[in-house]
Design an enzyme around this catalytic site. Structure first.
Site, PDB file in Angstrom:
ATOM      1  N   THR A 133     -11.143   0.039 -17.309  1.00 30.22           N
ATOM      2  CA  THR A 133      -9.707  -0.113 -17.091  1.00 30.22           C
ATOM      3  C   THR A 133      -8.958  -0.398 -18.392  1.00 30.22           C
ATOM      4  O   THR A 133      -9.544  -0.923 -19.351  1.00 30.22           O
ATOM      5  CB  THR A 133      -9.471  -1.285 -16.100  1.00 30.22           C
ATOM      6  OG1 THR A 133      -8.091  -1.625 -16.089  1.00 30.22           O
ATOM      7  CG2 THR A 133     -10.246  -2.531 -16.504  1.00 30.22           C
ATOM      8  N   ASP A 134      -7.665  -0.118 -18.396  1.00 23.99           N
ATOM      9  CA  ASP A 134      -6.841  -0.462 -19.562  1.00 23.99           C
ATOM     10  C   ASP A 134      -6.582  -1.972 -19.635  1.00 23.99           C
ATOM     11  O   ASP A 134      -6.124  -2.476 -20.656  1.00 23.99           O
ATOM     12  CB  ASP A 134      -5.509   0.310 -19.535  1.00 23.99           C
ATOM     13  CG  ASP A 134      -4.635   0.002 -18.317  1.00 23.99           C
ATOM     14  OD1 ASP A 134      -5.114  -0.679 -17.375  1.00 23.99           O
ATOM     15  OD2 ASP A 134      -3.476   0.455 -18.298  1.00 23.99           O
ATOM     16  N   GLU A 135      -6.907  -2.697 -18.537  1.00 28.41           N
ATOM     17  CA  GLU A 135      -6.602  -4.132 -18.518  1.00 28.41           C
ATOM     18  C   GLU A 135      -7.435  -4.913 -19.531  1.00 28.41           C
ATOM     19  O   GLU A 135      -7.115  -6.051 -19.853  1.00 28.41           O
ATOM     20  CB  GLU A 135      -6.783  -4.697 -17.103  1.00 28.41           C
ATOM     21  CG  GLU A 135      -5.876  -3.992 -16.109  1.00 28.41           C
ATOM     22  CD  GLU A 135      -5.745  -4.684 -14.772  1.00 28.41           C
ATOM     23  OE1 GLU A 135      -5.915  -5.905 -14.702  1.00 28.41           O
ATOM     24  OE2 GLU A 135      -5.450  -3.988 -13.785  1.00 28.41           O
ATOM     25  N   TYR A 158     -10.909 -10.658 -13.721  1.00 28.01           N
ATOM     26  CA  TYR A 158     -11.235  -9.237 -13.489  1.00 28.01           C
ATOM     27  C   TYR A 158     -11.356  -8.494 -14.811  1.00 28.01           C
ATOM     28  O   TYR A 158     -12.374  -7.863 -15.098  1.00 28.01           O
ATOM     29  CB  TYR A 158     -10.169  -8.573 -12.604  1.00 28.01           C
ATOM     30  CG  TYR A 158     -10.214  -7.055 -12.643  1.00 28.01           C
ATOM     31  CD1 TYR A 158     -11.324  -6.361 -12.148  1.00 28.01           C
ATOM     32  CD2 TYR A 158      -9.160  -6.311 -13.182  1.00 28.01           C
ATOM     33  CE1 TYR A 158     -11.380  -4.967 -12.194  1.00 28.01           C
ATOM     34  CE2 TYR A 158      -9.213  -4.918 -13.234  1.00 28.01           C
ATOM     35  CZ  TYR A 158     -10.322  -4.254 -12.735  1.00 28.01           C
ATOM     36  OH  TYR A 158     -10.393  -2.877 -12.784  1.00 28.01           O
ATOM     37  N   LYS A 162     -14.630  -6.750 -16.727  1.00 25.40           N
ATOM     38  CA  LYS A 162     -14.701  -5.328 -17.116  1.00 25.40           C
ATOM     39  C   LYS A 162     -14.912  -5.211 -18.626  1.00 25.40           C
ATOM     40  O   LYS A 162     -15.690  -4.376 -19.089  1.00 25.40           O
ATOM     41  CB  LYS A 162     -13.424  -4.585 -16.693  1.00 25.40           C
ATOM     42  CG  LYS A 162     -13.223  -4.430 -15.198  1.00 25.40           C
ATOM     43  CD  LYS A 162     -14.300  -3.614 -14.505  1.00 25.40           C
ATOM     44  CE  LYS A 162     -14.231  -2.136 -14.828  1.00 25.40           C
ATOM     45  NZ  LYS A 162     -15.214  -1.351 -14.025  1.00 25.40           N
TER      46      LYS A 162
HETATM   47  N1  LIG Z   1      -7.725   1.480  -9.128  1.00 29.65           N
HETATM   48  C1  LIG Z   1      -7.261   1.558 -10.375  1.00 29.65           C
HETATM   49  O1  LIG Z   1      -6.045   1.682 -10.588  1.00 29.65           O
HETATM   50  C2  LIG Z   1      -8.228   1.550 -11.536  1.00 29.65           C
HETATM   51  C3  LIG Z   1      -7.729   1.831 -12.808  1.00 29.65           C
HETATM   52  C4  LIG Z   1      -8.623   1.865 -13.887  1.00 29.65           C
HETATM   53  C5  LIG Z   1      -9.964   1.628 -13.685  1.00 29.65           C
HETATM   54  N2  LIG Z   1     -10.425   1.332 -12.448  1.00 29.65           N
HETATM   55  C6  LIG Z   1     -11.882   1.111 -12.281  1.00 29.65           C
HETATM   56  O2  LIG Z   1     -12.377   2.169 -11.488  1.00 29.65           O
HETATM   57  C7  LIG Z   1     -13.438   1.709 -10.669  1.00 29.65           C
HETATM   58  C8  LIG Z   1     -13.147   2.015  -9.218  1.00 29.65           C
HETATM   59  O3  LIG Z   1     -11.938   1.349  -8.858  1.00 29.65           O
HETATM   60  P1  LIG Z   1     -11.357   1.479  -7.376  1.00 29.65           P
HETATM   61  O4  LIG Z   1      -9.908   1.208  -7.454  1.00 29.65           O
HETATM   62  O5  LIG Z   1     -11.827   2.728  -6.759  1.00 29.65           O
HETATM   63  O6  LIG Z   1     -12.064   0.230  -6.686  1.00 29.65           O
HETATM   64  P2  LIG Z   1     -12.290  -0.087  -5.143  1.00 29.65           P
HETATM   65  O7  LIG Z   1     -12.232  -1.563  -5.034  1.00 29.65           O
HETATM   66  O8  LIG Z   1     -11.412   0.748  -4.291  1.00 29.65           O
HETATM   67  O9  LIG Z   1     -13.793   0.407  -4.880  1.00 29.65           O
HETATM   68  C9  LIG Z   1     -14.901  -0.244  -5.413  1.00 29.65           C
HETATM   69  C10 LIG Z   1     -16.145   0.204  -4.665  1.00 29.65           C
HETATM   70  O10 LIG Z   1     -17.260  -0.485  -5.254  1.00 29.65           O
HETATM   71  C11 LIG Z   1     -18.088  -0.961  -4.214  1.00 29.65           C
HETATM   72  N3  LIG Z   1     -18.802  -2.159  -4.676  1.00 29.65           N
HETATM   73  C12 LIG Z   1     -18.268  -3.379  -4.966  1.00 29.65           C
HETATM   74  N4  LIG Z   1     -19.243  -4.243  -5.290  1.00 29.65           N
HETATM   75  C13 LIG Z   1     -20.414  -3.555  -5.233  1.00 29.65           C
HETATM   76  C14 LIG Z   1     -21.766  -3.909  -5.468  1.00 29.65           C
HETATM   77  N5  LIG Z   1     -22.118  -5.151  -5.820  1.00 29.65           N
HETATM   78  N6  LIG Z   1     -22.706  -2.951  -5.325  1.00 29.65           N
HETATM   79  C15 LIG Z   1     -22.363  -1.687  -4.961  1.00 29.65           C
HETATM   80  N7  LIG Z   1     -21.108  -1.310  -4.699  1.00 29.65           N
HETATM   81  C16 LIG Z   1     -20.142  -2.230  -4.837  1.00 29.65           C
HETATM   82  C17 LIG Z   1     -17.144  -1.285  -3.072  1.00 29.65           C
HETATM   83  O11 LIG Z   1     -17.835  -1.311  -1.826  1.00 29.65           O
HETATM   84  C18 LIG Z   1     -16.123  -0.161  -3.173  1.00 29.65           C
HETATM   85  O12 LIG Z   1     -16.515   0.946  -2.398  1.00 29.65           O
HETATM   86  C19 LIG Z   1     -13.593   0.216 -10.959  1.00 29.65           C
HETATM   87  O13 LIG Z   1     -14.650   0.056 -11.863  1.00 29.65           O
HETATM   88  C20 LIG Z   1     -12.274  -0.176 -11.591  1.00 29.65           C
HETATM   89  O14 LIG Z   1     -12.442  -1.234 -12.495  1.00 29.65           O
HETATM   90  C21 LIG Z   1      -9.589   1.284 -11.360  1.00 29.65           C
END
Ligand SMILES: NC(=O)c1ccc[n+]([C@@H]2O[C@H](COP(=O)([O-])OP(=O)(O)OC[C@H]3O[C@@H](n4cnc5c(N)ncnc54)[C@H](O)[C@@H]3O)[C@@H](O)[C@H]2O)c1
Length: 333
Positions: A133-135, A158, A162
């Site tokens: 993430t950019d965070e 969080y 990351k």
């Molecule tokens: N949503 C955003 O805007 C955004 C932006 C930049 C980066 N990201 C990154 O992208 C990735 C996905 O984000 P998202 O928004 O789809 O998240 P989300 O919370 O919608 O999905 C996360 C998934 O990970 C699974 N999970 C959590 N803990 C787990 C574990 N211990 N073992 C196995 N599976 C597990 C959950 O069941 C879920 O299906 C993350 O790594 C996040 O940091 C998200």
């Protein structure tokens, strides 16, 4: 090509699996997900009968379980998205964030290192893609953009978890020569996002005519990217990114939270014509700000654009409308 995707039952992961399954007819995909509250496997129903898609309910914090799933499937590459992802939850209870995001990433790296060191191909022919993430960069003032060389300064549990995982991934490249890439993306929007995140919260509370909560004065700025553009970026970096490199992904699309909430209300007014006193904006309510709330995130995606010819194809109004429509269907059917 056998690809293991972690977190594939979440927001970005499910969109990514649908994208990759559709685009690469010769790929076999294993979705590894613990199925936390944030997941929803029904988004992958279209793949249920596919012989190229399978699912394993596995907690990446459980080292033995990770070993088994990796040794059984023998992936050529991993795209790692599984994470605890909601900042507010990390403030209320940081432990699962450290466990899943840091220890879980370490478990995957260690088990991939073991598998790929003994693999048929050169160790460096296997790929580990870490989705971040950019965070991790902390907060910007009124000007400037995050680039790949911006120093890390995470402010929430969080983003700190990351950032920690980014460093562990980096170390596996520099220490063991693992073929890793990391992408740091800005805020995503689109179908499949969990109810707790800003855009679904706004739509859900508006449709039930409850106060729409906006932190502080809504002055915080985020750079919004349509989830399918993020998936295309992950696809490109996974296949063609240079080993050991990080790539920033962003929409060049900055919105103050309050303006975004108003834009969503305008879409809802248009699509349902049913706002209180003719306008859902009447429901906007300012609430106590999140502690340590970063003021502004904005991404410079030049490296990704120039090296890999990634193009952000989003049309924000069009894609926001598709998103709002998707949640209207979800919350009213
Ligand atoms: N949503 C955003 O805007 C955004 C932006 C930049 C980066 N990201 C990154 O992208 C990735 C996905 O984000 P998202 O928004 O789809 O998240 P989300 O919370 O919608 O999905 C996360 C998934 O990970 C699974 N999970 C959590 N803990 C787990 C574990 N211990 N073992 C196995 N599976 C597990 C959950 O069941 C879920 O299906 C993350 O790594 C996040 O940091 C998200």
């Amino acid at each position: 090509m056998k690809i293991l995707i972690t977190g594939g039952a979440g927001f970005i992961g499910s969109n990514l699996i649908l994208h990759l399954h559709d685009k690469y007819p010769d790929y076999e995909i294993l979705n590894v997900d613990k199925l936390t509250y944030a997941s929803d496997l029904s988004y992958l129903k279209p793949l249920e009968s596919s012989e190229r898609y399978s699912f394993s309910q596995t907690d990446i914090v459980d080292r033995e379980a990770v070993r088994k799933v990796i040794q059984d499937f023998k992936p050529d590459g991993i795209i790692h998205l599984a994470a605890e992802s909601h900042v507010d939850n990390s403030i209320a209870g940081p432990e699962p964030f450290i466990l899943t995001n840091v220890l879980g990433t370490f478990n995957l790296l260690e088990e991939c290192r073991a598998l790929w060191s003994a693999g048929e191909k050169e160790f460096s022919a296997y790929r580990f893609h870490h989705v971040s993430t950019d965070e991790v960069y902390g907060t910007l003032g009124d000007t400037g953009l995050f680039s790949e060389t911006t120093p890390y300064a995470p402010n929430s549990p969080y983003s700190a978890s990351k950032a920690s995982s980014d460093f562990v991934v980096r170390s596996y490249h520099h220490t063991y020569g693992m073929n890793v890439v990391t992408t740091n993306c800005s805020n995503n929007y689109g179908p499949h996002q969990h109810d707790e995140k800003l855009i679904p919260v706004v739509i859900r509370t508006a449709l039930s005519k409850k106060p729409i909560p906006v932190y502080g004065k809504g002055e915080n700025i985020r750079d919004w990217l349509f989830v399918r553009d993020h998936c295309k970026a992950i696809d490109m970096v996974f296949h063609d990114g240079r080993s050991g490199e990080t790539y920033n992904v962003g929409g060049r699309n900055e919105w103050k939270n309050i303006d975004l909430v108003r834009a969503i209300c305008d879409e809802l007014n248009l699509l349902t014509g049913n706002g209180p006193d003719g306008d859902y904006k009447n429901l906007i309510t300012f609430v106590t700000d999140r502690p340590g709330h970063d003021l502004r995130y904005a991404i410079d995606a030049t490296k990704l654009e120039q090296e890999l010819c990634w193009q952000n194809t989003q049309d924000f109004r069009r894609d926001l409308r598709e998103t709002v429509n998707w949640y209207i269907q979800k919350y009213t059917s």
